[in-house]
Design an enzyme around this catalytic site. Structure first.
Site, short mmCIF file in Angstrom:
data_model
loop_
_atom_site.label_atom_id
_atom_site.label_comp_id
_atom_site.label_asym_id
_atom_site.label_seq_id
_atom_site.Cartn_x
_atom_site.Cartn_y
_atom_site.Cartn_z
N ARG A 25 -9.27 -12.90 31.03
CA ARG A 25 -9.78 -11.89 31.97
C ARG A 25 -9.32 -12.23 33.37
NH1 ARG A 25 -14.42 -12.76 32.82
NH2 ARG A 25 -14.95 -14.37 31.34
N TYR A 55 -4.55 -7.92 27.01
CA TYR A 55 -5.33 -9.06 26.51
C TYR A 55 -6.83 -8.77 26.41
CZ TYR A 55 -7.67 -13.36 25.76
OH TYR A 55 -8.48 -14.29 25.20
N LYS A 91 -16.54 -6.10 27.47
CA LYS A 91 -17.11 -6.45 28.78
C LYS A 91 -17.18 -5.23 29.71
CE LYS A 91 -18.11 -10.47 27.60
NZ LYS A 91 -17.32 -11.59 27.30
N HIS A 130 -25.10 -10.70 28.86
CA HIS A 130 -24.07 -11.54 28.23
C HIS A 130 -24.77 -12.60 27.37
CE1 HIS A 130 -20.24 -14.22 28.95
NE2 HIS A 130 -20.16 -13.55 27.83
N SER A 151 -18.93 -17.62 29.80
CA SER A 151 -17.83 -17.60 28.85
C SER A 151 -17.42 -19.03 28.47
CB SER A 151 -16.63 -16.88 29.46
OG SER A 151 -17.00 -15.56 29.78
N CYS A 203 -19.01 -21.30 26.88
CA CYS A 203 -20.07 -22.30 27.07
C CYS A 203 -20.99 -22.39 25.86
CB CYS A 203 -20.86 -22.02 28.34
SG CYS A 203 -19.92 -22.33 29.83
N ASP A 257 -22.27 -12.46 21.70
CA ASP A 257 -21.73 -12.31 23.06
C ASP A 257 -22.52 -11.35 23.94
OD1 ASP A 257 -19.55 -13.22 24.80
OD2 ASP A 257 -18.87 -11.15 24.78
N ARG A 279 -7.94 -16.79 20.75
CA ARG A 279 -9.14 -16.17 20.17
C ARG A 279 -8.90 -15.69 18.75
NH1 ARG A 279 -13.89 -15.50 23.76
NH2 ARG A 279 -13.14 -16.52 25.64
P1 GTP Z 1 -17.08 -16.54 25.10
O1 GTP Z 1 -16.61 -15.94 23.82
O2 GTP Z 1 -15.98 -16.79 26.08
O3 GTP Z 1 -18.18 -15.76 25.73
O4 GTP Z 1 -17.58 -18.05 24.76
P2 GTP Z 1 -18.88 -18.63 24.05
O5 GTP Z 1 -20.00 -18.74 25.03
O6 GTP Z 1 -19.16 -17.89 22.79
O7 GTP Z 1 -18.45 -20.14 23.72
P3 GTP Z 1 -18.11 -20.86 22.32
O8 GTP Z 1 -19.30 -20.93 21.41
O9 GTP Z 1 -16.89 -20.27 21.77
O10 GTP Z 1 -17.81 -22.35 22.80
C1 GTP Z 1 -16.83 -22.64 23.75
C2 GTP Z 1 -16.52 -24.10 23.78
O11 GTP Z 1 -17.71 -24.88 24.01
C3 GTP Z 1 -15.90 -24.63 22.50
O12 GTP Z 1 -14.82 -25.48 22.83
C4 GTP Z 1 -17.00 -25.42 21.85
O13 GTP Z 1 -16.50 -26.46 21.07
C5 GTP Z 1 -17.82 -25.91 23.04
N1 GTP Z 1 -19.26 -26.07 22.68
C6 GTP Z 1 -20.05 -25.15 22.10
N2 GTP Z 1 -21.30 -25.63 21.88
C7 GTP Z 1 -21.30 -26.89 22.34
C8 GTP Z 1 -22.30 -27.92 22.41
O14 GTP Z 1 -23.45 -27.76 21.99
N3 GTP Z 1 -21.92 -29.10 22.99
C9 GTP Z 1 -20.65 -29.31 23.46
N4 GTP Z 1 -20.38 -30.49 24.01
N5 GTP Z 1 -19.68 -28.36 23.41
C10 GTP Z 1 -20.00 -27.17 22.87
C1 SPV Z 2 -15.73 -13.91 27.60
O1 SPV Z 2 -14.84 -14.28 28.37
O2 SPV Z 2 -16.95 -14.03 27.86
C2 SPV Z 2 -15.35 -13.34 26.30
C3 SPV Z 2 -13.94 -13.05 26.05
O3 SPV Z 2 -16.22 -13.07 25.48
S1 SPV Z 2 -13.41 -11.57 26.75
O4 SPV Z 2 -13.64 -10.48 25.81
O5 SPV Z 2 -11.98 -11.70 27.04
O6 SPV Z 2 -14.16 -11.29 27.96
MN MN Z 3 -18.29 -13.70 26.31
#
Ligand code: GTP
Ligand code: SPV
Ligand code: MN
Length: 597
Positions: free
Chosen positions: A72, A202, A211, A231, A254, A256, A283, A380
């Site tokens: 983004r 993308y 979003k 979110h 994002s 996290c 999400d 992704r």
């Molecule tokens: P978006 O799709 O961008 O909104 O991301 P998201 O919030 O769904 O994050 P996602 O669950 O994909 O995790 C992103 C990163 O954080 C990955 O590299 C995970 O391995 C890491 N991660 C997730 N949960 C934990 C946790 O409990 N501890 C740690 N240390 N890392 C974590």
């Molecule tokens: C985020 O960045 O929080 C996502 C991926 O879930 S995107 O759809 O590219 O915003």
């Molecule tokens: Mn997201």
């Protein structure tokens, strides 16, 4: 003009879009399998998609974007409403005058679909026919967008039928143009229910239901209609001691940990007792107040656009399982040995030879310094929700699910403890408003920089942040049985930069405390920032963490918090001034007073 609809506004939008972009032909997406199969075949022919190993990854494809187009673009994202004050202060997403924005974007897109096809995608965010459902029409010149939207949303003629002759819909105009980063714009016109995206192909920039619609436009709809677009993941938690499944929504920025938490597998000891997590969404949550005074949440999406790197059998078994069929991978590495995909940490050892996310030959030695990963850090997977082994039985529920708790959380190496509970709703809104988190690869720009990200919504709010805080406060007044609000931090680090909390499945241990608090089943210690657990009440038996470390994760360092409070005050004053709701200001004063006691 088409057998699909007689809705004049839809037809007019399609005609106007075609008049600007001048495609050779227009194709309406009906949601049928035949049409989808033909589009996949076409995309494989042009090289837009690479078909993967049919035995190992049936119906799965790899797509590579231009290297300048992998995330983004927050600094090129605009809210275009008449009065700047209705969009500001916003500091990340910008404001532009609507007429100027239309002229600019349509000027850029002029004639850019010549020689191409314009696809018209009718889609619904939310289950068609549910009170949550909102219809969108996206026009695009990208088959990749069409196929992703067919996974991420509910696509087809039934959406046009739901609109009828006169229903309103969100217009989405996407034109890939030249993928020119200097002329890339992601624009939102909340007063016209319109989104325009040019010069990107993308994810979050072009899958306009996500979003752009389900957050930036929907926050505006929610403000006007009395609901919330957030979110947030939504999970269901079944515990042996509870009669019913309880639901939690959680807002993390994002990359996290939303997808990971939403699909969490409890530690063995918990599983043996009967604990189970089911996923409603990973999400986005749309939240309404029900007649029973509770808040009800639904996931408007139909698939997962998840971060690939870091996803593996032990970190997120369910997400990985969801990617095993019918999935589109974007910007991961290609393993030619068996025509499959790979990303960092999928397996302990990388294959000896691959093509990296740009399509260039790659060997593990090339990434010895960690600077040339095989997969893009923001690569992704787009996977159908129905593939997820732990998908909630309520996933398609028209009413959504009732929330017991809301969690906020970010990446904070210091200061913020593992978990704390707000004193009441308004204090909870304050806790969300002061969220900060270290930046990630999900957006362009530096990674690891601490920035304010209220409610994990900074890049996604479609109107002024101070008004958005006020809306949260108003929603709390409306909901007699509002969920309890908590803050978590899985990312505290020790002196050596290692994460102190094991995270992932072990986050179940924190959820357990949260749900006990919701039921008044466990005591808590009152601190300067809110209620913290007594260490003895977080069950760490069998976890890779010792009691002393847990104690450290539950310390409220008043000196640090005092400094934090001063910094928050400066941030509020600089950005919101008098517009900051008084309830938020009062909670800041309480925090300051508590820290100086
Ligand atoms: P978006 O799709 O961008 O909104 O991301 P998201 O919030 O769904 O994050 P996602 O669950 O994909 O995790 C992103 C990163 O954080 C990955 O590299 C995970 O391995 C890491 N991660 C997730 N949960 C934990 C946790 O409990 N501890 C740690 N240390 N890392 C974590
Ligand atoms: C985020 O960045 O929080 C996502 C991926 O879930 S995107 O759809 O590219 O915003
Ligand atoms: Mn997201």
């Amino acid at each position: 003009m088409t057998e699909f609809t007689t809705n004049k506004k839809v037809l007019q939008f399609v005609e106007e879009s075609a008049a600007i972009t001048m495609p050779d032909k227009i194709v309406w997406i009906d949601g049928s399998e035949e049409q989808r199969a033909a589009l996949k075949a076409e995309a494989c022919r042009t090289g837009e998609l690479i078909k993967l190993n049919e035995e190992k990854l049936p119906d799965c494809y790899l797509h590579r974007t231009k290297p300048n187009d992998v995330a983004r673009v927050e600094d090129r994202t605009f809210i275009c409403c008449k009065n700047e004050a209705d969009a500001m202060p916003h500091s990340i997403v910008k404001w532009m005058d609507p007429q100027k924005a239309y002229d600019l974007a349509y000027g850029i897109a002029k004639g850019k679909m010549q020689g191409k096809t314009m696809y018209v995608i009718p889609y619904s965010m939310g289950v068609v026919g549910s009170p949550f459902s909102k219809i969108g029409i996206e026009v695009t010149d990208s088959i990749y967008v069409v196929l992703n939207m067919m996974i991420m949303t509910r696509v087809g003629k039934m959406c046009l039928d739901a609109l009828g002759e006169d229903g309103y819909f969100i217009k989405g105009f996407h034109c890939s143009c030249d993928i020119d980063p200097e002329n890339r714009y992601i624009m939102h016109f909340p007063e016209d229910n319109t989104i325009i995206s040019v010069n990107s192909a993308y994810g979050g920039n072009v899958l306009l239901g996500k979003k752009c619609f389900a957050l930036r436009i929907a926050t505006n709809l929610g403000k006007n209609e009395g609901w919330m677009a957030e979110h947030m993941l939504i999970l269901g938690c079944k515990r042996p001691q509870d009669k019913e499944t309880k639901y939690i929504a959680a807002a993390f920025p994002s990359a996290c940990g939303k997808t990971n938490l939403a699909m969490l597998i409890p530690p063995e000891e918990f599983r043996n007792k009967g604990y189970e997590i089911t996923c409603v969404g990973d999400d986005i949550a749309w939240i309404r107040v029900g007649e029973d005074g509770r808040m009800w949440a639904a996931n408007p999406e139909n698939g997962f656009f998840g971060v690939a790197p870091g996803t593996n059998e032990s970190s997120n078994f369910n997400a990985l399982a969801a990617t095993k069929k019918g999935t589109i991978f974007t910007n991961v590495a290609h393993n030619p040995a068996d025509n499959t995909v790979w990303w960092e940490k999928l397996t302990k050892k990388a294959p000896d030879f691959m093509y990296d996310w740009t399509g260039e030959p790659w060997t593990p030695a090339m990434n010895a310094d960690g600077k040339h990963p095989a997969a893009n850090p923001n690569s992704r997977f787009t996977a159908p929700a129905e593939n997820c082994p732990c998908i909630s039985p309520e996933f398609n529920s028209k009413e959504g699910v009732p929330l017991s708790a809301i969690m906020f959380g970010g990446r904070r190496a210091t200061t913020t403890p593992l978990v704390y509970q707000s004193r009441d709703w308004n204090h909870g809104v304050f806790v969300g408003s002061i969220m900060s988190s270290e930046t990630t690869a999900a957006a362009t720009g530096a990674v690891g920089v601490l920035r304010h990200d209220p409610m994990a919504m900074k890049p996604f709010m479609g109107y002024s942040v101070a008004d958005y805080f006020q809306h949260w406060i108003n929603m709390g007044k409306k909901a007699e049985k509002a969920p309890k609000i908590f803050n978590v931090n899985w990312f505290r680090q020790d002196e050596n930069g290692n994460f102190m909390w094991p995270g992932f499945g072990d986050n179940m241990r924190v959820i357990d405390w949260i749900l006990d608090r919701c039921d008044d089943k466990v005591e808590a210690q009152e601190t300067a920032i809110g209620y913290l657990p007594y260490a003895k009440d977080i069950n760490i038996s069998g976890a890779d963490i010792d009691a002393a470390t847990l104690e450290k994760l539950l310390v409220v360092d008043k000196a640090r918090w005092s400094a934090e409070a001063d910094e928050i005050e400066a941030y509020y004053n600089e950005n919101f001034g008098d517009k900051l709701p008084k309830e938020i200001r009062e909670n800041l004063a309480t925090l300051k007073a508590n820290c100086s006691k």
